[in-house]
Scaffold this active site. Sequence first.
Site, PDB file in Angstrom:
ATOM      1  N   ARG A 179       0.823  -1.220   0.000  1.00 28.16           N
ATOM      2  CA  ARG A 179       0.000   0.000   0.000  1.00 28.16           C
ATOM      3  C   ARG A 179       0.855   1.267   0.000  1.00 28.16           C
ATOM      4  O   ARG A 179       0.496   2.255   0.647  1.00 28.16           O
ATOM      5  CB  ARG A 179      -0.934   0.037   1.218  1.00 28.16           C
ATOM      6  CG  ARG A 179      -2.083  -0.938   1.164  1.00 28.16           C
ATOM      7  CD  ARG A 179      -3.261  -0.338   0.392  1.00 28.16           C
ATOM      8  NE  ARG A 179      -4.289  -1.345   0.187  1.00 28.16           N
ATOM      9  CZ  ARG A 179      -5.303  -1.551   1.029  1.00 28.16           C
ATOM     10  NH1 ARG A 179      -5.446  -0.818   2.106  1.00 28.16           N
ATOM     11  NH2 ARG A 179      -6.178  -2.480   0.771  1.00 28.16           N
ATOM     12  N   ARG A 227      -3.751   6.747   0.634  1.00 28.58           N
ATOM     13  CA  ARG A 227      -4.293   7.975   1.222  1.00 28.58           C
ATOM     14  C   ARG A 227      -3.364   8.702   2.177  1.00 28.58           C
ATOM     15  O   ARG A 227      -3.626   9.842   2.537  1.00 28.58           O
ATOM     16  CB  ARG A 227      -5.619   7.651   1.927  1.00 28.58           C
ATOM     17  CG  ARG A 227      -6.763   7.428   0.950  1.00 28.58           C
ATOM     18  CD  ARG A 227      -7.974   6.815   1.632  1.00 28.58           C
ATOM     19  NE  ARG A 227      -7.679   5.440   2.008  1.00 28.58           N
ATOM     20  CZ  ARG A 227      -8.577   4.589   2.521  1.00 28.58           C
ATOM     21  NH1 ARG A 227      -9.809   4.984   2.757  1.00 28.58           N
ATOM     22  NH2 ARG A 227      -8.235   3.356   2.811  1.00 28.58           N
ATOM     23  N   ARG A 276      -7.220  11.508  -6.227  1.00 33.77           N
ATOM     24  CA  ARG A 276      -8.461  10.775  -5.978  1.00 33.77           C
ATOM     25  C   ARG A 276      -9.663  11.720  -6.017  1.00 33.77           C
ATOM     26  O   ARG A 276     -10.710  11.388  -6.583  1.00 33.77           O
ATOM     27  CB  ARG A 276      -8.377  10.111  -4.612  1.00 33.77           C
ATOM     28  CG  ARG A 276      -9.501   9.157  -4.273  1.00 33.77           C
ATOM     29  CD  ARG A 276      -9.166   8.551  -2.917  1.00 33.77           C
ATOM     30  NE  ARG A 276     -10.047   7.504  -2.494  1.00 33.77           N
ATOM     31  CZ  ARG A 276     -11.198   7.704  -1.851  1.00 33.77           C
ATOM     32  NH1 ARG A 276     -11.618   8.929  -1.632  1.00 33.77           N
ATOM     33  NH2 ARG A 276     -11.912   6.671  -1.458  1.00 33.77           N
ATOM     34  N   ASP A 325      -6.498  -3.333  -7.483  1.00 38.54           N
ATOM     35  CA  ASP A 325      -7.037  -3.974  -6.295  1.00 38.54           C
ATOM     36  C   ASP A 325      -7.199  -5.466  -6.569  1.00 38.54           C
ATOM     37  O   ASP A 325      -7.360  -5.866  -7.724  1.00 38.54           O
ATOM     38  CB  ASP A 325      -8.392  -3.369  -5.913  1.00 38.54           C
ATOM     39  CG  ASP A 325      -8.725  -3.702  -4.463  1.00 38.54           C
ATOM     40  OD1 ASP A 325      -8.193  -3.022  -3.574  1.00 38.54           O
ATOM     41  OD2 ASP A 325      -9.475  -4.659  -4.236  1.00 38.54           O
ATOM     42  N   TYR A 384     -14.277 -12.578   0.088  1.00 37.48           N
ATOM     43  CA  TYR A 384     -15.087 -11.418  -0.332  1.00 37.48           C
ATOM     44  C   TYR A 384     -16.247 -11.847  -1.227  1.00 37.48           C
ATOM     45  O   TYR A 384     -17.339 -11.276  -1.163  1.00 37.48           O
ATOM     46  CB  TYR A 384     -14.203 -10.391  -1.065  1.00 37.48           C
ATOM     47  CG  TYR A 384     -13.256  -9.669  -0.134  1.00 37.48           C
ATOM     48  CD1 TYR A 384     -13.671  -8.554   0.582  1.00 37.48           C
ATOM     49  CD2 TYR A 384     -11.956 -10.116   0.050  1.00 37.48           C
ATOM     50  CE1 TYR A 384     -12.814  -7.893   1.452  1.00 37.48           C
ATOM     51  CE2 TYR A 384     -11.087  -9.467   0.910  1.00 37.48           C
ATOM     52  CZ  TYR A 384     -11.517  -8.360   1.609  1.00 37.48           C
ATOM     53  OH  TYR A 384     -10.671  -7.721   2.472  1.00 37.48           O
TER      54      TYR A 384
END
Length: 355
Positions: A26, A30, A39, A76, A153
């Site tokens: 990562r 952010r 973004r 992702d 998921y």
Amino acid sequence: MTPKNDRFLRALRREPVDCTPIWLMRQAGRYLPEYRATRKAAGSFLAMAKNPDIACEVTLQPLRRFPLDAAILFSDILTVPDAMGLGLYFVEGEGPKFERPARDEAAIANLAVPDMETELGYVMDAVRTIRRELDGGVPLIGFSGSPWTLACYMVEGGGSKDFGRIKAMAYSAPALLHKLLSITTDAVIAYLSAQRAAGAQALQVFDTWGGVLSPALYGEFSLKYLQRIARELERGEGDERAPLILFGKGNGPYLDQLAASGAEALGVDWTVSLEDACWRSKGKVALQGNLDPATLYASPAAIRAQVRETLDSYANGNGGSRDGHVFNLGHGMSPDMDPEHVAVLVDEVHAYSRR
Ligand code: CP3
């Protein structure tokens, strides 16, 4: 083509390097103000990931700030089930969700391996764009979720605290879960092959949720499919070979079996010492890791001390040599981490390990 900075690939081949290479899970995200600005302009995470030029821009952002030794494709793991028709979306503050989870016989029977150059063409275009823009500077890592982690998921329909639905399936309908895992493994292998063909120079599989399983279930529903990937994934020969890194949260108890899988490297979290991990993997593979990500909340002096301990723990387990170690965190970075602390981390890894 060998990149100008090939420390990362050399370490994965367990060849000598001038200092220990580092990248961070990562590393684009952010915690960087420039990421937040991109973004905001793009509108959403998925809009960024689906636009190859924007995906390329955010992939490069951390490399402009820090002398990292590898880039990782900005995308992702859930792009694959999305392309299988599950309908990925994100709810602010709640993480990823699927409109159409795959949890019954009919939904699972309907799944097919997506076409990599059409349904996932935006990912392959991003890989090609990033390779061109990196211009041989550092290697590019492609990635996929592990079959088990993707299935979590796909069955739960999003993140989960207890994985109740998929574990219920493992215990009461194991054949159905194997069917899901089998088609997902076909998709993962095709996805990683296509990324390599598009230019990815190393490939990482994220088994984020393998550690929530009992040993018996881990062997049957996670390890078995990781072994199949390591065996079947075509990844080239010699210096052109794209090494396969199997990262797993909580994979400490299984390092001996993972090391025998045929993967070139194992990524480990911080709940195992690298010294132990060396012993457990018996020098068969390179190791990647494993600083506790929360170390980045500590003071610069404490970060430097923990980096040295991590580097020395590996060397202690590897007969005094730093060869075969790729430095990383034990899991991904968080949005509230300080970029200045990342600079300290990268500097200490290179400075302390340099010979
Ligand atoms: O490492 C990198 O910099 C490459 C990009 C990358 C992302 N996700 C970008 C991303 C990678 C390798 C992933 C993998 C991924 N995605 C995993 C496995 C790795 C891990 O962390 O264990 C998992 C479980 C996912 C699923 C997922 N996607 C989650 C749980 C989230 C977070 C949701 C949230 O709101 O925090 C995402 C979204 C996501 N993927 C973000 C990023 C940078 C945050 C997007 C944003 O809101 O800007």
